[in-house]
Design a protein around this motif. Sequence first.
Motif, PDB file in Angstrom:
ATOM      1  N   TYR A 256      19.840  16.278 -15.627  1.00  0.00           N
ATOM      2  CA  TYR A 256      19.976  15.089 -14.802  1.00  0.00           C
ATOM      3  C   TYR A 256      19.370  15.377 -13.439  1.00  0.00           C
ATOM      4  CZ  TYR A 256      23.069  12.997 -18.210  1.00  0.00           C
ATOM      5  OH  TYR A 256      23.570  12.461 -19.361  1.00  0.00           O
ATOM      6  N   GLU A 262      19.034  10.009 -15.642  1.00  0.00           N
ATOM      7  CA  GLU A 262      18.726  10.903 -16.754  1.00  0.00           C
ATOM      8  C   GLU A 262      17.239  11.187 -16.841  1.00  0.00           C
ATOM      9  OE1 GLU A 262      19.765  11.367 -21.511  1.00  0.00           O
ATOM     10  OE2 GLU A 262      20.173   9.500 -20.461  1.00  0.00           O
ATOM     11  N   ALA A 264      13.881  12.520 -19.025  1.00  0.00           N
ATOM     12  CA  ALA A 264      13.461  12.299 -20.402  1.00  0.00           C
ATOM     13  C   ALA A 264      14.128  13.330 -21.304  1.00  0.00           C
ATOM     14  CB  ALA A 264      11.942  12.405 -20.505  1.00  0.00           C
ATOM     15  N   GLU A 325      17.312   5.458 -28.245  1.00  0.00           N
ATOM     16  CA  GLU A 325      17.318   5.239 -26.801  1.00  0.00           C
ATOM     17  C   GLU A 325      18.222   4.062 -26.430  1.00  0.00           C
ATOM     18  OE1 GLU A 325      14.246   5.011 -23.076  1.00  0.00           O
ATOM     19  OE2 GLU A 325      13.767   3.826 -24.862  1.00  0.00           O
ATOM     20  N   GLY A 328      21.663   5.004 -26.149  1.00  0.00           N
ATOM     21  CA  GLY A 328      21.965   5.935 -25.076  1.00  0.00           C
ATOM     22  C   GLY A 328      22.030   7.385 -25.494  1.00  0.00           C
ATOM     23  N   SER A 331      16.451   9.485 -23.953  1.00  0.00           N
ATOM     24  CA  SER A 331      15.857   8.682 -22.891  1.00  0.00           C
ATOM     25  C   SER A 331      14.381   9.027 -22.720  1.00  0.00           C
ATOM     26  CB  SER A 331      16.598   8.933 -21.568  1.00  0.00           C
ATOM     27  OG  SER A 331      15.933   8.302 -20.487  1.00  0.00           O
ATOM     28  N   LYS A 332      13.580   8.021 -22.395  1.00  0.00           N
ATOM     29  CA  LYS A 332      12.187   8.298 -22.038  1.00  0.00           C
ATOM     30  C   LYS A 332      12.038   8.575 -20.557  1.00  0.00           C
ATOM     31  CE  LYS A 332      10.568   3.472 -21.651  1.00  0.00           C
ATOM     32  NZ  LYS A 332      11.800   2.772 -22.095  1.00  0.00           N
ATOM     33  N   GLY A 333      13.138   8.464 -19.808  1.00  0.00           N
ATOM     34  CA  GLY A 333      13.083   8.734 -18.379  1.00  0.00           C
ATOM     35  C   GLY A 333      11.999   7.897 -17.715  1.00  0.00           C
TER      36      GLY A 333
END
Length: 336
Positions: A256, A262, A264, A325, A328, A331-333
């Motif tokens: 993080y 978050e 990726a 994604e 949750g 994540s692809k950030g």
Amino acid sequence: MGFLNSYRLRIQRRRWLLRALYKRRELQPVANRTNQIKRDDLLLFSTQRNEKIRLPYFLSYYRDMGINHFLIVDNDSDDGSLEYLADQPDVSVWHTRKGYKQSRFGVDWLNWLQLRYGHGHWCLTVDPDEFLIYPFCDTRPLRALTDWLDASSIKSFSSMLLDMYPKGRLDTQPYRVGQNPMEIASWFDAGNYTMDKNPSFGNLWIQGGPRSRVFFRDAPELSPALNKIPLVKWDRRYAYVSSTHMLLPRGLNQTYDEWGGEKASGILLHAKFLDTFTAKAEEELKRKQHYAASVEYLAYAESLKHDPQLWCKWSEKYINWRQLEILGLMSKGNWA
């Protein structure tokens, strides 16, 4: 993090690297093709024992993803998997009869191979039943991800282990050599996860899913950890501490950013629960080579007596990374 903890972790990292140097004597090369490795190759590291039925799909999956070379430790297989691996032109394989538990569950062996061959490479460390899913993996090769990570000065990529399972009994549909295991184990728990943070190493600690729900329902705190950091731009100063759950230096465990957003992240689809699982669990329970006096396999053995079904009315069928994604779980950030 205080000075004393920082100093303690530096000493610990040095100890793990020295252990890796010592443990290298336990590895006997069977097919060493590491002279083929080019400067920018993507490498995969793994340990295996008696996984011949899984290996054809495993190798094919990661070749298609863009892995250039596989470095694998065989822990005294007797099912022909060592010979199979030795015949693969992009695989280097080492054999050992030494104890898996005494090598810190294979970590010492792989730390040595990563120290020796991984420096400067993006290295993916996975088991033969783990399949990496990352953002845009349906349209972009793994090198697109590692190029973006390089451009973003990110050295490690975390992925949650997602246990996959079939609908019905585990032995209903036999797994065939070369088959995509997710054709059988296509369901997962969309929720039912807990998350904490390790104050010493800075990594997330995730538990839950079907193993917690079924095999550890009376003691969920003992269920296996699901947090992993399988993809790392390796440096010879690095060392895994506990499987791929955490590594040193400590900063590699950060998942993080400083604002709480978050980064990726990916998913490791974990295809453990096929019809082969019962025999594998019985073998590993007899060998007693796993963590905490094999408490995990004791729980499996006890539950398997009752032919458990991992599927439940809250189970979700796997579709693609975008689904994960939305839920949750990854994540692809800010990778667009």
